[in-house]
Design a protein around this motif. Structure first.
Motif, mmCIF file in Angstrom:
data_model
loop_
_atom_site.group_PDB
_atom_site.id
_atom_site.type_symbol
_atom_site.label_atom_id
_atom_site.label_comp_id
_atom_site.label_asym_id
_atom_site.label_seq_id
_atom_site.Cartn_x
_atom_site.Cartn_y
_atom_site.Cartn_z
ATOM 1 N N SER A 26 -18.358 21.066 -8.278
ATOM 2 C CA SER A 26 -16.900 21.120 -8.725
ATOM 3 C C SER A 26 -16.420 20.612 -7.830
ATOM 4 O O SER A 26 -16.727 20.123 -6.772
ATOM 5 C CB SER A 26 -16.699 22.601 -9.136
ATOM 6 O OG SER A 26 -16.555 23.236 -7.751
ATOM 7 N N LYS A 27 -14.975 19.933 -8.247
ATOM 8 C CA LYS A 27 -13.931 19.456 -7.241
ATOM 9 C C LYS A 27 -13.757 20.298 -5.927
ATOM 10 O O LYS A 27 -13.844 20.187 -4.729
ATOM 11 C CB LYS A 27 -12.721 19.433 -7.674
ATOM 12 C CG LYS A 27 -11.524 18.594 -7.123
ATOM 13 C CD LYS A 27 -10.234 18.526 -7.770
ATOM 14 C CE LYS A 27 -9.293 17.602 -7.041
ATOM 15 N NZ LYS A 27 -9.761 16.298 -6.876
ATOM 16 N N GLU A 28 -13.864 21.737 -6.236
ATOM 17 C CA GLU A 28 -13.757 22.634 -4.904
ATOM 18 C C GLU A 28 -14.885 22.506 -4.077
ATOM 19 O O GLU A 28 -14.959 22.631 -2.793
ATOM 20 C CB GLU A 28 -13.399 24.049 -5.589
ATOM 21 C CG GLU A 28 -13.368 25.368 -4.475
ATOM 22 C CD GLU A 28 -11.976 24.741 -3.536
ATOM 23 O OE1 GLU A 28 -12.326 25.230 -2.457
ATOM 24 O OE2 GLU A 28 -11.222 24.227 -4.010
ATOM 25 N N SER A 29 -16.101 22.530 -4.742
ATOM 26 C CA SER A 29 -17.354 22.699 -3.887
ATOM 27 C C SER A 29 -17.433 21.322 -3.046
ATOM 28 O O SER A 29 -18.114 21.193 -1.922
ATOM 29 C CB SER A 29 -18.533 22.830 -4.653
ATOM 30 O OG SER A 29 -18.764 21.898 -5.677
ATOM 31 N N ILE A 30 -16.709 20.294 -3.745
ATOM 32 C CA ILE A 30 -16.885 18.874 -3.076
ATOM 33 C C ILE A 30 -15.946 18.928 -1.958
ATOM 34 O O ILE A 30 -16.120 18.538 -0.679
ATOM 35 C CB ILE A 30 -16.533 17.804 -3.964
ATOM 36 C CG1 ILE A 30 -17.596 17.604 -5.045
ATOM 37 C CG2 ILE A 30 -16.225 16.563 -3.366
ATOM 38 C CD1 ILE A 30 -17.307 16.532 -5.974
ATOM 39 N N ARG A 31 -14.750 19.704 -2.019
ATOM 40 C CA ARG A 31 -13.935 19.763 -1.045
ATOM 41 C C ARG A 31 -14.326 20.722 0.379
ATOM 42 O O ARG A 31 -14.312 20.038 1.190
ATOM 43 C CB ARG A 31 -12.506 20.501 -1.373
ATOM 44 C CG ARG A 31 -11.565 20.780 -0.530
ATOM 45 C CD ARG A 31 -10.365 21.578 -0.823
ATOM 46 N NE ARG A 31 -9.887 20.960 -2.167
ATOM 47 C CZ ARG A 31 -8.790 20.073 -2.397
ATOM 48 N NH1 ARG A 31 -8.564 19.733 -1.356
ATOM 49 N NH2 ARG A 31 -8.439 19.913 -3.447
ATOM 50 N N LYS A 32 -15.330 21.536 -0.048
ATOM 51 C CA LYS A 32 -15.864 22.137 0.611
ATOM 52 C C LYS A 32 -17.097 21.572 1.459
ATOM 53 O O LYS A 32 -17.105 21.561 2.852
ATOM 54 C CB LYS A 32 -16.628 23.644 0.209
ATOM 55 C CG LYS A 32 -15.795 24.621 -0.077
ATOM 56 C CD LYS A 32 -16.859 25.693 -1.037
ATOM 57 C CE LYS A 32 -15.680 26.830 -1.440
ATOM 58 N NZ LYS A 32 -16.721 27.865 -2.083
ATOM 59 N N LEU A 33 -17.758 20.499 1.035
ATOM 60 C CA LEU A 33 -18.521 19.818 1.612
ATOM 61 C C LEU A 33 -17.917 18.749 2.757
ATOM 62 O O LEU A 33 -18.331 18.810 3.856
ATOM 63 C CB LEU A 33 -19.214 18.719 0.709
ATOM 64 C CG LEU A 33 -20.488 19.168 -0.058
ATOM 65 C CD1 LEU A 33 -20.999 18.302 -1.037
ATOM 66 C CD2 LEU A 33 -21.502 19.575 0.905
ATOM 67 N N ILE A 34 -16.787 18.342 2.034
ATOM 68 C CA ILE A 34 -15.903 17.363 3.043
ATOM 69 C C ILE A 34 -15.535 18.469 4.185
ATOM 70 O O ILE A 34 -15.639 18.074 5.513
ATOM 71 C CB ILE A 34 -14.786 16.869 2.359
ATOM 72 C CG1 ILE A 34 -15.100 16.222 1.354
ATOM 73 C CG2 ILE A 34 -13.711 16.278 3.349
ATOM 74 C CD1 ILE A 34 -14.135 15.388 0.505
ATOM 75 N N GLN A 35 -15.106 19.442 4.034
ATOM 76 C CA GLN A 35 -14.476 20.238 5.110
ATOM 77 C C GLN A 35 -15.622 20.654 6.306
ATOM 78 O O GLN A 35 -15.575 20.736 7.444
ATOM 79 C CB GLN A 35 -13.807 21.702 4.604
ATOM 80 C CG GLN A 35 -12.677 21.364 3.889
ATOM 81 C CD GLN A 35 -12.216 22.703 3.274
ATOM 82 O OE1 GLN A 35 -12.859 23.711 2.818
ATOM 83 N NE2 GLN A 35 -10.915 22.553 2.943
#
Length: 396
Positions: free
Chosen positions: A379-388
């Motif tokens: 999801s958009k949120e899990s992609i954000r977590k990957l980046i973090q």
């Protein structure tokens, strides 16, 4: 208090290792360094029978530690792929979200953060070449075990037989040895990957080839993921991941032996993604569908006196970058338990190894299974977590 006499548990034993992957081969090498009589029974027809897959990264506290103990670091350093530990994360339009290429090379051997990559076939060759002549027994797919007078009688698909005092299964997901320890079956994770192999990516999909730049590329979009890695022979392997019903391969109507059918499906599934990915699909002439399974986190068995397993045969989990490293560390622990003189018999040594092996694998497997949807269907949120996770959250 009288000190217990240390016993050489492997003295005079015939040890059979079933499966010639990194874990089994590392175990054979470590045991031979201690004077053990070992045979490795491998189902492949010979050492060059098939491509071993894409690259694998070895870690400071596991894979590299085992190679050091096995006296093989020099051989590894001569063959690892310099710069292949770099990483790039992009979105479906190939916009870069994380770029680790600029930082690749900041670590080196001796640094716990260094995770050098090596072609799986090269790693296998290093381990095989380190073994005593006659150790490898090719074309030996185990089909049956029977215990007679304390020794295991082994029957192979090619109609040959052998016997041993101790059997160690290093034969992966569909282990023929594990069933003699437990009847618990693996569980489908809900995710699957479509794996593709491209032999000449420099010309067949040049834009994508330039994009990966000899490192690993992850492309994340809503509900689907692509992972692309180089092979040591100049080819590349890609993994198209998403969530699928368990019987999807049968009901999809796709014949995975026909590349055009698979390519048409991927073109449709990844509709709207950057053209470089579609060129990559078209360049692929060999696809494999791989449902991802794992062993129940509660999997345990009653230790037996002369049989055990390691690696995926013992603690199968979805891909997470730890599989080969865990298998090799299992090998180091098992060889140590069998040879360090701390145990009075084989069963006690195997019990100590299994306790350590399960304790190590449990949290890693649990975390991997819990995060499988974020990996395969982000999801958009899990992609954000990957980046973090990779230390750069400025791009989303």
């Amino acid at each position: 208090m009288e000190t217990l006499k240390k016993i050489n548990l492997i003295n005079g034993l015939d040890i059979a290792i079933v499966g010639g992957g990194p874990g089994g081969l590392a175990l054979a090498r470590l045991l031979q360094l201690k004077g053990a009589r070992v045979k490795v029974y491998e189902r492949d027809l010979n050492q060059k029978a098939r491509v071993q897959g894409a690259i694998v990264d070895l870690h400071y506290h596991s894979g590299l530690k085992v190679l050091e103990a096995a006296g093989l670091m020099d051989a590894f350093k001569a063959r690892y792929m310099r710069g292949a530990d770099s990483f790039r994360l992009v979105d479906e339009n190939a916009n870069v979200l994380v770029d680790d290429y600029f930082q690749s090379g900041r670590y080196t051997f001796g640094d716990e953060h260094f995770r050098p990559e090596i072609d799986r076939g090269a790693l296998r060759d290093i381990l095989i070449d380190s073994l005593l002549p006659g150790t490898m027994v090719w074309d030996s797919q185990l089909i049956h075990l029977s215990l007679r007078d304390g020794r295991w009688e082994m029957q192979f698909k090619n109609a040959t037989h052998a016997s041993s005092d101790l059997v160690i299964g290093c034969d992966g997901h569909r282990s023929g040895v594990r069933e003699y320890l437990t009847d618990i079956q693996s569980v489908y994770s809900g995710a699957s990957i479509i794996q593709g192999e491209i032999d000449a990516p420099r010309t067949a999909c040049s834009e994508l080839y330039s994009m990966i730049n000899n490192g690993s590329l992850m492309a994340a979009g809503q509900g689907k993921m692509l992972m692309v890695q180089p092979r040591g022979d100049g080819g590349l392997t890609f993994y198209a991941a998403s969530m699928y019903p368990e019987n999807w391969e049968k009901v999809s109507g796709i014949d995975f032996r026909i590349p055009r059918e698979v390519c048409d499906y991927l073109d449709n599934f990844y509709d709207g993604w950057h053209p470089a990915f579609h060129t990559m699909f078209s360049a692929c002439k060999h696809f494999t569908y791989r449902p991802l399974h794992y062993h129940p986190l509660t999997l345990r068995w009653q230790t037996k006196p002369n049989i055990t397993v390691l690696g995926d045969a013992a603690h199968l989990m979805p891909p997470n970058g730890e599989g080969v490293n865990l298998a090799m560390l299992d090998a180091l622990d098992l060889s140590d338990c069998l040879t360090n003189g701390a145990y009075q018999n084989i069963e006690d040594a195997l019990m100590a190894y299994e306790k350590s092996m399960f304790a190590r694998a449990l949290p890693i497997c649990g975390e991997t299974v819990e995060g499988i949807k974020d990996f395969a269907s982000p999801s958009k949120e899990s992609i954000r977590k990957l980046i973090q996770i990779f230390g750069n959250d400025e791009n989303i």
